[in-house]
Write a protein that holds these residues in place. Structure first.
Motif, PDB file in Angstrom:
ATOM      1  N   VAL A  94     -48.689 -36.936 -27.007  1.00  0.00           N
ATOM      2  CA  VAL A  94     -48.903 -37.212 -28.365  1.00  0.00           C
ATOM      3  C   VAL A  94     -48.810 -35.897 -29.199  1.00  0.00           C
ATOM      4  N   ASP A  95     -49.132 -34.849 -28.997  1.00  0.00           N
ATOM      5  CA  ASP A  95     -48.966 -33.477 -29.558  1.00  0.00           C
ATOM      6  C   ASP A  95     -47.681 -33.178 -29.533  1.00  0.00           C
ATOM      7  N   SER A  96     -46.824 -33.736 -28.429  1.00  0.00           N
ATOM      8  CA  SER A  96     -45.550 -33.164 -28.213  1.00  0.00           C
ATOM      9  C   SER A  96     -44.564 -34.101 -29.444  1.00  0.00           C
ATOM     10  N   MET A  97     -45.087 -34.877 -30.069  1.00  0.00           N
ATOM     11  CA  MET A  97     -44.398 -35.328 -31.109  1.00  0.00           C
ATOM     12  C   MET A  97     -44.215 -34.573 -32.448  1.00  0.00           C
ATOM     13  N   PHE A  98     -45.301 -33.781 -32.514  1.00  0.00           N
ATOM     14  CA  PHE A  98     -45.399 -32.651 -33.579  1.00  0.00           C
ATOM     15  C   PHE A  98     -45.174 -31.187 -33.253  1.00  0.00           C
ATOM     16  N   GLU A  99     -45.274 -30.865 -32.244  1.00  0.00           N
ATOM     17  CA  GLU A  99     -45.181 -29.391 -31.536  1.00  0.00           C
ATOM     18  C   GLU A  99     -44.511 -29.628 -30.371  1.00  0.00           C
ATOM     19  N   SER A 100     -43.970 -28.194 -29.866  1.00  0.00           N
ATOM     20  CA  SER A 100     -43.199 -28.134 -28.633  1.00  0.00           C
ATOM     21  C   SER A 100     -43.924 -27.115 -27.628  1.00  0.00           C
ATOM     22  N   PHE A 101     -45.321 -27.501 -27.805  1.00  0.00           N
ATOM     23  CA  PHE A 101     -46.411 -26.754 -26.800  1.00  0.00           C
ATOM     24  C   PHE A 101     -46.132 -27.036 -25.399  1.00  0.00           C
ATOM     25  N   THR A 102     -45.610 -28.168 -25.075  1.00  0.00           N
ATOM     26  CA  THR A 102     -45.617 -28.757 -23.694  1.00  0.00           C
ATOM     27  C   THR A 102     -44.466 -28.206 -22.927  1.00  0.00           C
ATOM     28  N   LEU A 103     -43.463 -27.254 -23.671  1.00  0.00           N
ATOM     29  CA  LEU A 103     -42.250 -26.962 -23.082  1.00  0.00           C
ATOM     30  C   LEU A 103     -42.496 -25.547 -22.589  1.00  0.00           C
ATOM     31  N   HIS A 104     -43.395 -24.719 -22.613  1.00  0.00           N
ATOM     32  CA  HIS A 104     -43.610 -23.251 -22.319  1.00  0.00           C
ATOM     33  C   HIS A 104     -45.040 -22.896 -22.436  1.00  0.00           C
ATOM     34  N   GLY A 105     -45.516 -22.225 -21.646  1.00  0.00           N
ATOM     35  CA  GLY A 105     -47.063 -21.411 -21.716  1.00  0.00           C
ATOM     36  C   GLY A 105     -48.194 -22.261 -21.258  1.00  0.00           C
ATOM     37  N   TYR A 106     -48.944 -22.442 -22.093  1.00  0.00           N
ATOM     38  CA  TYR A 106     -50.287 -23.301 -21.473  1.00  0.00           C
ATOM     39  C   TYR A 106     -49.844 -24.640 -21.578  1.00  0.00           C
ATOM     40  N   GLY A 107     -48.913 -25.045 -22.502  1.00  0.00           N
ATOM     41  CA  GLY A 107     -48.781 -26.639 -22.296  1.00  0.00           C
ATOM     42  C   GLY A 107     -48.112 -27.138 -21.267  1.00  0.00           C
ATOM     43  N   TRP A 108     -46.842 -26.277 -21.003  1.00  0.00           N
ATOM     44  CA  TRP A 108     -46.138 -26.600 -19.840  1.00  0.00           C
ATOM     45  C   TRP A 108     -47.133 -26.667 -18.504  1.00  0.00           C
ATOM     46  N   MET A 109     -47.891 -25.484 -18.437  1.00  0.00           N
ATOM     47  CA  MET A 109     -48.720 -25.544 -17.353  1.00  0.00           C
ATOM     48  C   MET A 109     -49.640 -26.666 -17.199  1.00  0.00           C
ATOM     49  N   MET A 110     -50.155 -27.103 -18.249  1.00  0.00           N
ATOM     50  CA  MET A 110     -51.061 -28.225 -18.182  1.00  0.00           C
ATOM     51  C   MET A 110     -50.419 -29.482 -17.829  1.00  0.00           C
ATOM     52  N   LEU A 111     -49.210 -29.685 -18.563  1.00  0.00           N
ATOM     53  CA  LEU A 111     -48.267 -30.897 -17.945  1.00  0.00           C
ATOM     54  C   LEU A 111     -48.059 -30.776 -16.600  1.00  0.00           C
ATOM     55  N   VAL A 112     -47.396 -29.659 -16.087  1.00  0.00           N
ATOM     56  CA  VAL A 112     -47.419 -29.570 -14.457  1.00  0.00           C
ATOM     57  C   VAL A 112     -48.674 -29.929 -13.503  1.00  0.00           C
TER      58      VAL A 112
END
Length: 442
Positions: free
Chosen positions: A386-404
């Motif tokens: 849901v946050d990916s609709m407003f920010e790009s956190f899931t593509l690098h750093g902690y966001g990508w790490m949590m997704l993987v």
């Protein structure tokens, strides 16, 4: 007493539950504290820390190689997405910077996969909760110091010192949206800790109040949306967990239809919703940005402009986008648009497959397993997506790490690999008290 050879003692240390726990705590703290670390110690220090953790992760995986299964090491969808992003380095506008962005993508994926293999779901959630308590407490302390005691902003960390006016606050995370998002992730974790009685009740109450209070004080309109959808997902998951096996297929279909209907209603009523959230200017900025991005996507619709992760604002097309908008955006403010711009429609399809498979596996696991701890993975995934609709956190750093990490955790329990019979790993017996992957020790 005969001393153990150096190699043997080092191997035991790398396989130990104590090191696995310390590695998990340090990795989560370093990735989520990245903004403060870079501001206080510099970019080189932060990159060195991540590189050191990656070397340690490699050592841990080598020491535990007899516990690992090649088929179960990583979700295939994640590996394919990483491979496609790596291939895009060839046609990017700056291969050197693009390669650096891809190496970062690979590094945080390695950290996530290592945590997924050395810690089980409860241990991972507990480690995440422990780190979040410290980071959020430090954030609150910094806000009180500069917002009340000193009554002045702290520009080095981006703290405006507005807590006395009830926000917005940023803590040690740089922006109110980042603080609000991390507070929601922490809140999910603290509630799971509470329900599993894995920490004392008093500490659970303090943690929930801390995360909830900072989420409110962040005054981020995106937090309202994320928290609402996570709450609805929690309610739906509770219904699924209490349904009988024969009722679940119909209930799943009904929930799917409700989600689709809700998305249609939300789209049709987007203007009143935006007005209610007071996010008109934010949404207008995002809408202009996304429309401009679509103009650039038309040039390379399938393969994209090349993977960078966080934007390199001095490179094309990011330079052109910001110039057209007279802004200095460091991302597309939407992970899906960012993926589309950088690795094209094929990359977006692969990214959606990663997210979709992880969510379906995590949701199915949480629906059928008795322990509440299994709800942590799908709820964290819902917040990320849901946050990916407003920010790009899931593509690098902690966001990508949590997704993987969530994708790997879900893949360990529900995967096509369960139908593939592999020979049991052969190797020396682990020392007493040391567990691999889903072990409970430590």
């Amino acid at each position: 007493m005969t001393a153990l050879p150096f190699g043997s003692s080092t191997g035991e240390l790398l396989r130990s539950a104590g090191l696995a726990r310390a590695f998990t705590l340090t990795t989560i703290a370093a990735t989520f504290g990245s903004f403060a670390i870079e501001r206080l110690a510099g970019r080189v220090t932060y990159v060195t820390m991540i590189a050191g953790l990656c070397l340690l992760a490699g050592g841990i995986l080598i020491a535990r190689r007899r516990e690992l299964s090649p088929l179960r090491f990583a979700p295939i969808s994640v590996l394919v997405f990483i491979a496609w992003a790596g291939a895009s380095v060839v046609w990017s506008t700056d291969s050197r910077k693009s390669l650096a962005g891809w190496v970062g993508l690979l590094a945080f994926a390695l950290l996530a996969l290592t945590i997924a293999h050395v810690r089980d779901t409860l241990q991972t959630a507990r480690a995440f909760g422990d780190v979040m308590r410290w980071l959020l407490s430090i954030s609150l302390g910094v806000e009180i110091l500069f917002g009340i005691l000193l009554d002045m902003p702290f520009s080095l960390l981006g703290v405006q010192g507005a807590i006395a006016d009830l926000g917005p606050v940023q803590g040690i995370f740089g922006t109110r949206n980042t603080l609000g998002f991390i507070a929601v992730l922490a809140l999910i974790t603290f509630v799971v800790e509470w329900r599993t009685s894995s920490v004392p009740t008093g500490l659970s109450i303090f943690s929930v109040v801390l995360a909830g209070g900072l989420a409110v004080l962040s005054d981020s309109p995106t937090v309202v949306v994320i928290a609402t959808i996570v709450a609805l997902a929690t309610l739906a998951l509770m219904l699924m967990r209490h349904a009988t096996p024969t009722q679940r297929p119909l209930l799943q279909t009904t929930l799917g239809a409700v989600v689709v209907l809700g998305l249609i209603v939300a789209y049709l009523a987007r203007n009143p919703i935006i007005a209610f959230l007071g996010a008109g200017s934010d949404f207008s900025t995002r809408a202009d940005l996304w429309n401009t991005i679509l103009d650039y996507v038309r040039y390379y619709p399938v393969q994209g402009w090349g993977w960078y992760g966080a934007w390199s604002t001095s490179e094309f097309p990011f330079l052109g986008i910001n110039f057209a908008l007279t802004e200095r955006h460091a991302s597309a403010l939407n992970a899906y648009f960012d993926v589309l711009l950088q690795v094209g429609w094929l990359g977006l399809l692969l990214f959606l497959i990663v997210c979709g498979i992880a969510l379906v596996r995590g949701w199915s696991e949480a629906s059928t397993r008795r322990s509440v701890v299994y709800t942590w993975t799908p709820l964290i995934l819902v917040a990320l997506l849901v946050d990916s609709m407003f920010e790009s956190f899931t593509l690098h750093g902690y966001g990508w790490m949590m997704l993987v990490l969530c994708a790997a955790r879900a893949g360990h329990s529900r995967s096509w690999r369960d139908r593939v019979r592999e020979p049991a790993p052969v190797g020396p017996e682990l020392p007493s008290g040391i567990q691999g992957g889903d072990g409970k020790a430590g």
